[in-house]
Design a protein around this motif. Structure first.
Motif, short mmCIF file in Angstrom:
data_model
loop_
_atom_site.label_atom_id
_atom_site.label_comp_id
_atom_site.label_asym_id
_atom_site.label_seq_id
_atom_site.Cartn_x
_atom_site.Cartn_y
_atom_site.Cartn_z
N ALA A 195 0.84 -1.20 0.00
CA ALA A 195 0.00 0.00 0.00
C ALA A 195 0.88 1.25 0.00
O ALA A 195 0.64 2.18 -0.77
CB ALA A 195 -0.91 -0.01 1.22
N THR A 198 2.07 2.41 -3.25
CA THR A 198 1.10 3.04 -4.17
C THR A 198 0.89 4.53 -3.85
O THR A 198 0.20 5.21 -4.60
CB THR A 198 -0.27 2.31 -4.13
OG1 THR A 198 -0.84 2.49 -2.83
CG2 THR A 198 -0.17 0.85 -4.45
N THR A 232 2.78 -2.90 -7.22
CA THR A 232 2.39 -3.21 -5.83
C THR A 232 3.29 -4.28 -5.19
O THR A 232 2.88 -4.95 -4.26
CB THR A 232 0.92 -3.65 -5.77
OG1 THR A 232 0.75 -4.70 -6.72
CG2 THR A 232 -0.02 -2.52 -6.08
N LEU A 255 -3.90 10.61 -2.14
CA LEU A 255 -4.09 9.19 -2.44
C LEU A 255 -4.12 8.37 -1.14
O LEU A 255 -4.92 7.45 -1.00
CB LEU A 255 -2.95 8.68 -3.34
CG LEU A 255 -3.07 8.99 -4.83
CD1 LEU A 255 -1.84 8.50 -5.58
CD2 LEU A 255 -4.32 8.35 -5.42
N GLN A 259 -7.43 6.29 -0.39
CA GLN A 259 -7.32 4.83 -0.38
C GLN A 259 -7.57 4.27 1.02
O GLN A 259 -8.28 3.29 1.18
CB GLN A 259 -5.94 4.38 -0.88
CG GLN A 259 -5.86 4.46 -2.39
CD GLN A 259 -4.51 4.00 -2.94
OE1 GLN A 259 -3.92 4.69 -3.71
NE2 GLN A 259 -4.03 2.85 -2.54
N HIS A 263 -10.71 1.94 2.01
CA HIS A 263 -10.33 0.61 2.50
C HIS A 263 -11.05 0.31 3.83
O HIS A 263 -11.66 -0.75 4.01
CB HIS A 263 -8.81 0.56 2.68
CG HIS A 263 -8.29 -0.77 3.07
ND1 HIS A 263 -8.22 -1.82 2.20
CD2 HIS A 263 -7.82 -1.24 4.25
CE1 HIS A 263 -7.74 -2.87 2.82
NE2 HIS A 263 -7.48 -2.54 4.07
N THR A 308 -8.53 -2.43 -3.03
CA THR A 308 -7.77 -1.18 -2.84
C THR A 308 -6.52 -1.16 -3.71
O THR A 308 -6.21 -0.14 -4.33
CB THR A 308 -7.37 -1.03 -1.35
OG1 THR A 308 -8.51 -1.23 -0.55
CG2 THR A 308 -6.79 0.34 -1.06
N LEU A 309 -5.82 -2.30 -3.75
CA LEU A 309 -4.52 -2.31 -4.44
C LEU A 309 -4.62 -2.51 -5.95
O LEU A 309 -3.73 -2.12 -6.68
CB LEU A 309 -3.63 -3.41 -3.85
CG LEU A 309 -3.05 -3.12 -2.48
CD1 LEU A 309 -2.28 -4.32 -1.97
CD2 LEU A 309 -2.15 -1.91 -2.50
N LEU A 312 -9.05 -0.22 -7.51
CA LEU A 312 -9.15 1.17 -7.02
C LEU A 312 -7.90 1.97 -7.37
O LEU A 312 -7.96 3.10 -7.87
CB LEU A 312 -9.39 1.16 -5.50
CG LEU A 312 -9.48 2.53 -4.84
CD1 LEU A 312 -10.70 3.30 -5.37
CD2 LEU A 312 -9.58 2.42 -3.32
N TYR A 313 -6.72 1.34 -7.14
CA TYR A 313 -5.45 2.01 -7.46
C TYR A 313 -5.37 2.32 -8.96
O TYR A 313 -4.98 3.41 -9.36
CB TYR A 313 -4.28 1.12 -7.00
CG TYR A 313 -2.91 1.67 -7.30
CD1 TYR A 313 -2.58 2.99 -7.02
CD2 TYR A 313 -1.91 0.86 -7.85
CE1 TYR A 313 -1.30 3.50 -7.30
CE2 TYR A 313 -0.64 1.35 -8.12
CZ TYR A 313 -0.35 2.67 -7.85
OH TYR A 313 0.90 3.16 -8.12
N LEU A 316 -7.72 5.27 -9.69
CA LEU A 316 -7.19 6.56 -9.21
C LEU A 316 -6.02 7.02 -10.07
O LEU A 316 -5.84 8.21 -10.33
CB LEU A 316 -6.75 6.43 -7.74
CG LEU A 316 -7.89 6.22 -6.74
CD1 LEU A 316 -7.35 5.86 -5.37
CD2 LEU A 316 -8.76 7.48 -6.63
#
Ligand SMILES: Cc1cc2nc3c(=O)[nH]c(=O)nc-3n(C[C@H](O)[C@H](O)[C@H](O)COP(=O)(O)O)c2cc1C
Ligand code: SF4
Ligand code: SF4
Length: 358
Positions: A195, A198, A232, A255, A259, A263, A308-309, A312-313, A316
């Protein structure tokens, strides 16, 4: 003549400096020494020719870097070979006083890993060098860094003396510290380091030189349209943010907040859904329901991390292609922070500059 092999990982050069110091002292004692620096794709060499080994690493969130642990897991059976372990942690200056770093369970974790393989771990110790976690904290001024380095070098010399004399001494932390640092280290290894990777972003001062990508020990940076993008599989060693010649790498605070908030919300709503619907949808005995709910909650934690990783990442990052959004992502306190290069890399640069002059 006794021969020693030193295996080490370094992010910003503190551990490399400690290893160089150890190697010099071992040679002065008339013994042979070889070193191997761990990075992605480096495997343990043939270990049979070496009588003793030293394993040295920076402490990242109370553990050895994941890559170092993976490397050690590839060691062959030890058959009683002697190993010493050095954890290089991070000290800071607080209210004018030096506060040494803390290795938590890191040394014991590596010790047990090697013992399980049949190695005789006879020595483990720590050395405090300047803290390099520039992603979140300011590494401070050069004066305080120099004071810490002098202390670190003394810690290392002390370790080498014990190594050369064969002294048996193993670092132990209290059961309480061991437990909570193990938990934090476990979460960092599985999720935190990925995380944190990122949240890196290159701001408008990036000139596209690609140094960050070339120097990353885990090949976690790819250059896209002359800008770095972080994958990641980051170790979070903090080399890229500290070594960028333009100070262009920042921690994207926006970010991080977006995030982290999404999360946590996913986890909260996921757990709420499990509590509300699991017993309605799966009618089983209460004891079995506890088991099912536990499994479902673990699944929620994994799913939330994956969302999230990955998607979503990616989403974004896509938004970050809009110049105004990218500008917003680049807002960060790290812009004001100084950067840290460990003595080993500073010296290498000085040596290179001297050679260029000649
Ligand atoms: C993500 C991260 C986590 C860290 N966690 C710890 C820690 O738990 N305890 C500690 O004393 N230092 C910690 N540090 C500081 C480093 O261990 C320290 O600066 C070390 O000397 C860096 O060595 P290197 O230059 O060889 O990478 C951390 C640094 C980073 C980047
Ligand atoms: S090292 Fe710095 S300037 Fe060079 S590509 Fe990476 S972020 Fe950009
Ligand atoms: S991306 Fe940066 S912090 Fe992560 S492993 Fe590579 S150099 Fe280290």
């Amino acid at each position: 003549m006794p021969t020693t092999l030193i295996h080490f990982f370094t992010g910003t050069g503190n551990t490399a400096h400690a290893v160089k110091t150890i190697a010099e002292d071992i040679r002065k004692a008339g013994q042979e020494v070889t070193t191997v620096q761990v990075s992605l794709g480096v495997n343990p060499p043939e270990l049979g020719a070496f009588e003793r080994h030293i394993v040295a690493f920076p402490v990242l969130s109370w553990a050895a870097p994941v890559m170092m642990r993976q490397y050690l897991k590839r060691f062959p059976k030890g058959e009683g070979k002697q190993v010493a372990i050095l954890a290089v942690n991070g000290a800071v200056f607080y209210k004018g006083k030096m506060v040494p770093g803390a290795s938590g369970q890191a040394l014991e974790e590596v010790e047990h890993l090697l013992r399980r393989k049949g190695y005789d771990v006879f020595l483990s110790g720590e050395a405090s060098f300047p803290d390099n976690w520039t992603q979140m904290t300011d590494p401070g001024d050069e004066k305080s860094q120099k004071i810490i380095i002098t202390h670190g070098e003394a810690d290392v010399r002390n370790f080498t003396e014990k190594f050369l004399s064969g002294k048996r001494e193993l670092f132990r932390c209290s059961p309480f510290n061991h437990t909570w640092t193990y938990l934090v280290a476990f979460l960092f290894g599985k999720m935190g380091r990925r995380a944190l990777g990122t949240f890196y972003i290159a701001d408008s001062s990036c000139n596209g030189c690609g140094l960050c990508a070339r120097q990353c020990p885990s090949h976690s940076i790819v250059m896209e349209h002359n800008r770095p993008r972080w994958k990641t599989n980051c170790q979070d060693c903090n080399r890229c943010i500290n070594f960028c010649p333009e100070k262009a790498i920042q921690t994207s605070m926006s970010l991080l907040v977006i995030q982290f908030t999404l999360h946590i919300l996913m986890i909260i709503y996921g757990i709420k859904a499990v509590s509300a619907y699991a017993s309605l949808l799966i009618p089983v005995a209460p004891w079995l329901m506890i088991l099912i709910k536990t499994v479902l909650i673990i699944a929620v934690l994994y799913l939330a991390s994956w969302i999230t990783l990955v998607p979503l990442y990616a989403f974004l990052r896509l938004l970050g292609k809009i110049p105004a959004v990218r500008k917003f992502y680049c807002l960060s306190v790290t812009k004001k922070f100084s950067r840290y290069k460990g003595p080993e890399y500073v010296m290498r640069k000085q040596e290179a500059d001297e050679q260029n002059k000649i």
